[in-house]
Design an enzyme around this catalytic site. Sequence first.
Site, short mmCIF file in Angstrom:
data_model
loop_
_atom_site.label_atom_id
_atom_site.label_comp_id
_atom_site.label_asym_id
_atom_site.label_seq_id
_atom_site.Cartn_x
_atom_site.Cartn_y
_atom_site.Cartn_z
N LYS A 189 21.71 18.73 0.09
CA LYS A 189 22.30 18.21 1.13
C LYS A 189 23.63 17.54 1.91
O LYS A 189 24.03 16.94 0.84
CB LYS A 189 21.24 17.20 2.78
CG LYS A 189 21.07 16.54 2.27
CD LYS A 189 19.40 16.20 3.12
CE LYS A 189 18.72 14.52 2.88
NZ LYS A 189 17.51 14.46 2.90
N TYR A 193 46.89 -6.82 9.04
CA TYR A 193 46.11 -6.77 10.18
C TYR A 193 45.69 -8.11 10.63
O TYR A 193 44.33 -8.58 10.12
CB TYR A 193 45.71 -5.84 10.64
CG TYR A 193 46.82 -4.50 10.42
CD1 TYR A 193 47.47 -4.38 11.70
CD2 TYR A 193 46.08 -3.63 9.88
CE1 TYR A 193 48.17 -3.71 11.47
CE2 TYR A 193 46.50 -2.77 10.29
CZ TYR A 193 47.55 -2.54 10.38
OH TYR A 193 48.61 -1.31 10.43
#
Length: 303
Positions: free
Chosen positions: A35, A198
Amino acid sequence: MATATLTIDLDAIAANWRALDRLTGPEVQTAAVVKADAYGLGVTRVARTLAHAGARRFFVAYAEEGAAVRQALGPGPQIAVLSGHCPGDTEMIHDLDLTPMLNSLEQITRHLEALPGHPFGVQLDTGMNRLGVDGTGLPRSLAATGGILLGSRYHFDLTRPGVGLYGGLPYVAAQPVVRLSLPVIQTREVEVGEAVGYGCTWVADRPATIATVAAGYADGLPRTLSNRARLWDGDVACPVVGRVSMDAITVDVSHLAEVPRALDILGPMQGVDALAELAGTIGYEMLTSLGARYQRRYQERGA
Ligand SMILES: *Cc1c(COP(=O)(O)O)cnc(C)c1O
């Protein structure tokens, strides 16, 4: 090359399937759970590899995923759909010969009315209160990867390993499957007191050489790795400094004699579970988050 390379070792996946298969008795069949695009590794190549290794039953979450597996494998192997027989699935289940794992009275009714005589399975409620109904069914299957490792009392007729095939815990003995190599796209010298990334979460306390590598949280490398993870030049660790941004990660490479062309974030020195732990998540999430921008390279010695 400015995009990162994800190398997937198909031989290791085949070896992991065989090894998990050997952990159960000869009367126990070993399926393969593929899956979520084979846990992010690419269902077409992975399913073919597993079929070649000997897997005859495959599990997917949704009928659409089953369609991709049928396309990869052709007729023959059983493809079981864990979400069962949902509204709108009938044509796909019929045309592609998928086997829905029915999980409610409503689904059982839908299936028997729409496709009488078409094979199906029944999911029982194991107490997880997820999908499933109460009752009895055959052949019996309980164990995912973890259940296989618990021993023969948990194996019943069919096992359903997923994450163990792809090198993840709880299968400690798994062969590693993925390597993720991030190219260095820039190198900068920073002075004492200069910040990187950042929010200025890292400030140089000595002159440092900072490499910027091409991958970020848009590629499934979460921001929680900021100032925590390490990248690897062979067996030499290089700490991530500053915040992980959308497309870039900054790494302190001051101690390297030469800045390499690429640094590994997944590989022999740091597997999916080690990286997941640094990020505050689990190997399953790490694997299935691996991004679409990587250049994927499949490694296989061939049969
Ligand atoms: C995902 C899944 C598996 C595989 O579990 P792993 O822990 O990855 O081995 C097995 N069975 C069902 C029903 C699943 O949803």
